[in-house]
Design a protein around this motif. Sequence first.
Motif, PDB file in Angstrom:
ATOM      1  N   HIS A 107      -4.073  -5.622   5.666  1.00 16.11           N
ATOM      2  CA  HIS A 107      -3.129  -4.878   6.503  1.00 16.11           C
ATOM      3  C   HIS A 107      -3.863  -4.366   7.740  1.00 16.11           C
ATOM      4  CE1 HIS A 107       0.407  -2.552   7.517  1.00 16.11           C
ATOM      5  NE2 HIS A 107      -0.348  -1.473   7.673  1.00 16.11           N
ATOM      6  N   ASP A 108      -4.739  -3.393   7.570  1.00 14.08           N
ATOM      7  CA  ASP A 108      -5.616  -2.928   8.639  1.00 14.08           C
ATOM      8  C   ASP A 108      -7.042  -3.325   8.292  1.00 14.08           C
ATOM      9  OD1 ASP A 108      -3.707  -1.668  10.271  1.00 14.08           O
ATOM     10  OD2 ASP A 108      -3.743   0.117   9.004  1.00 14.08           O
TER      11      ASP A 108
ATOM     12  N   HIS B 275      -3.283   0.461  -1.678  1.00 13.26           N
ATOM     13  CA  HIS B 275      -1.954   0.976  -1.346  1.00 13.26           C
ATOM     14  C   HIS B 275      -2.037   2.218  -0.469  1.00 13.26           C
ATOM     15  CE1 HIS B 275      -0.075  -1.764  -4.244  1.00 13.26           C
ATOM     16  NE2 HIS B 275      -1.077  -1.447  -5.063  1.00 13.26           N
ATOM     17  N   ASN B 276      -0.928   2.496   0.196  1.00 10.60           N
ATOM     18  CA  ASN B 276      -0.744   3.698   1.006  1.00 10.60           C
ATOM     19  C   ASN B 276      -1.876   3.848   2.023  1.00 10.60           C
ATOM     20  OD1 ASN B 276       1.612   4.178  -0.435  1.00 10.60           O
ATOM     21  ND2 ASN B 276       0.504   5.289  -2.020  1.00 10.60           N
ATOM     22  N   ASN B 277      -2.521   5.011   2.030  1.00 12.45           N
ATOM     23  CA  ASN B 277      -3.552   5.276   3.025  1.00 12.45           C
ATOM     24  C   ASN B 277      -4.963   5.094   2.479  1.00 12.45           C
ATOM     25  OD1 ASN B 277      -1.689   5.983   5.095  1.00 12.45           O
ATOM     26  ND2 ASN B 277      -1.441   8.005   4.131  1.00 12.45           N
ATOM     27  N   ALA B 278      -5.098   4.363   1.401  1.00 11.22           N
ATOM     28  CA  ALA B 278      -6.419   4.150   0.807  1.00 11.22           C
ATOM     29  C   ALA B 278      -7.309   3.358   1.757  1.00 11.22           C
ATOM     30  CB  ALA B 278      -6.287   3.417  -0.515  1.00 11.22           C
ATOM     31  N   GLU B 279      -8.607   3.644   1.702  1.00 11.18           N
ATOM     32  CA  GLU B 279      -9.595   2.955   2.533  1.00 11.18           C
ATOM     33  C   GLU B 279     -10.722   2.445   1.657  1.00 11.18           C
ATOM     34  OE1 GLU B 279     -10.926   5.522   5.613  1.00 11.18           O
ATOM     35  OE2 GLU B 279      -8.904   5.903   6.409  1.00 11.18           O
TER      36      GLU B 279
ATOM     37  N   HIS C 147      -6.074   5.075  -6.485  1.00  8.05           N
ATOM     38  CA  HIS C 147      -6.968   4.717  -5.395  1.00  8.05           C
ATOM     39  C   HIS C 147      -8.417   4.791  -5.835  1.00  8.05           C
ATOM     40  CE1 HIS C 147      -3.560   6.245  -2.556  1.00  8.05           C
ATOM     41  NE2 HIS C 147      -3.254   5.131  -3.183  1.00  8.05           N
TER      42      HIS C 147
ATOM     43  N   THR D   7      -1.869  -2.507   1.861  1.00  7.74           N
ATOM     44  CA  THR D   7      -1.226  -1.610   2.823  1.00  7.74           C
ATOM     45  C   THR D   7      -2.207  -0.591   3.377  1.00  7.74           C
ATOM     46  OG1 THR D   7      -0.513  -0.133   1.030  1.00  7.74           O
ATOM     47  CG2 THR D   7       1.060  -1.799   1.785  1.00  7.74           C
ATOM     48  N   GLY D   8      -3.452  -0.596   2.905  1.00 10.90           N
ATOM     49  CA  GLY D   8      -4.452   0.343   3.382  1.00 10.90           C
ATOM     50  C   GLY D   8      -5.410  -0.309   4.364  1.00 10.90           C
ATOM     51  N   LEU D   9      -6.592   0.300   4.476  1.00  9.32           N
ATOM     52  CA  LEU D   9      -7.615  -0.179   5.407  1.00  9.32           C
ATOM     53  C   LEU D   9      -8.766  -0.816   4.649  1.00  9.32           C
ATOM     54  CD1 LEU D   9      -9.053  -0.261   8.234  1.00  9.32           C
ATOM     55  CD2 LEU D   9     -10.038   1.960   7.620  1.00  9.32           C
TER      56      LEU D   9
ATOM     57  N   ASN E 277      -1.626  -6.108  10.521  1.00  3.95           N
ATOM     58  CA  ASN E 277      -1.405  -4.962  11.396  1.00  3.95           C
ATOM     59  C   ASN E 277      -2.510  -4.856  12.449  1.00  3.95           C
ATOM     60  OD1 ASN E 277       0.190  -2.695  12.180  1.00  3.95           O
ATOM     61  ND2 ASN E 277      -1.343  -1.345  11.279  1.00  3.95           N
TER      62      ASN E 277
END
Length: 385
Positions: free
Chosen positions: A75-76, A31-35, A3, A52-54, A95
């Motif tokens: 994604h977000d 990826h994952n919860n990365a912003e 990240h 898949t992150g923000l 999303n």
Amino acid sequence: MKHRFLIGLLFFIAGLQAQDAVHNFGVIQIHNNAEVGFHLDLVNDGSFDQITGLVGFYGNEDPLTVSGAYTPVLHDAEVDVPGGLILQIPIDVHNNVNLVTGDIRTVKSGTAVYSNFMDDAFYIGESSVSKINGYGAVTNKESFVFPVGNEDRLRPLLIESVAVNAMAKCAYFFEDPNDSKTLNQSFQTGKKATDYISVSDKEFWRLESDVPSKVTLTWDMYSDVRSLGEYLSDLKVVGWSKSENQWVNLGNSAVEGGMAYGSVTSEVFLPSDYEILTLGGNDDRLETYDTIELDNYFMTPNGDGTNDMLELEGISQSPNNLLEIFDRYGVLVYSKANYQNDFTGRSNRESVIERGKGLASGIYFYILTMHDLRQKHQGYLYISN
């Protein structure tokens, strides 16, 4: 560690552009919860579609721009740019879009650029200062509320389609349809399929969809719906027919609110048959109709063949008519253009009770507008089940 590397790569690319923009020539993956936050313009000439992150867009009074050769697929997403986020290419979101401050802007003269809500995507935070000022789009959805508006007003449109839309697009225009500067076209409010409707000259929406749908249009104090009708039941959705080059009544299956703020829902129609949509009502000439008190009627719609239908006297003298029935609270429970004595005590208004259900026993008020005779007939109806 991955990240941190990706975020560092973005800033490295921005540095190569002398802090003017983040220019992606390669592959960006989050990826994952990365912003990741963009504080500069984004030029996307590479792959930006495995997210898949923000991804956030943040700025001040200066706008940010998204441009390039390829559509970013997020994604977000989050938009907090008081000066606005200008799209020169489409953006797809799978999303959530968090609308904080600042509009997502696109050119309104064409529909090639849009903010696209894919599949199950949704949004939060829409308001007069955070919306889509341009084209919003949906992919693979049956119903959706487009958070569209102009510079300082949120003017949403709800589409409810009978099947899934492969894609639908919508934008709002605070312009007189008689002289649209943006579309460089005139949709003359005096050209109507019937003389008995009025057409708003304050605003309109543009909607693209190839699936039969109902739409719900909203109004606010600037819409001046009082000029369109005396009662809420007078309001309707109207559309400029591409084939007829005139305004057509698209109906009123539900109406909510008051004269200052509210919404009206059409009957089912095919949006692709119409250039633009707007609010309509009854022509002012209806106010000059003679009002005549009719007899009161009694119905027992139990199927025994006696008083099962509302048979109004003299209806044959004016085939071009409109019957409206209200309950004791003034709520419209039934409406039928070109009525032919076929009311059986069942509502056709979804906002009242379930459509097609029988009305409760009690007293109702009816208005029969007979256009051919320029008369309004009114009286009371008692239903006993």
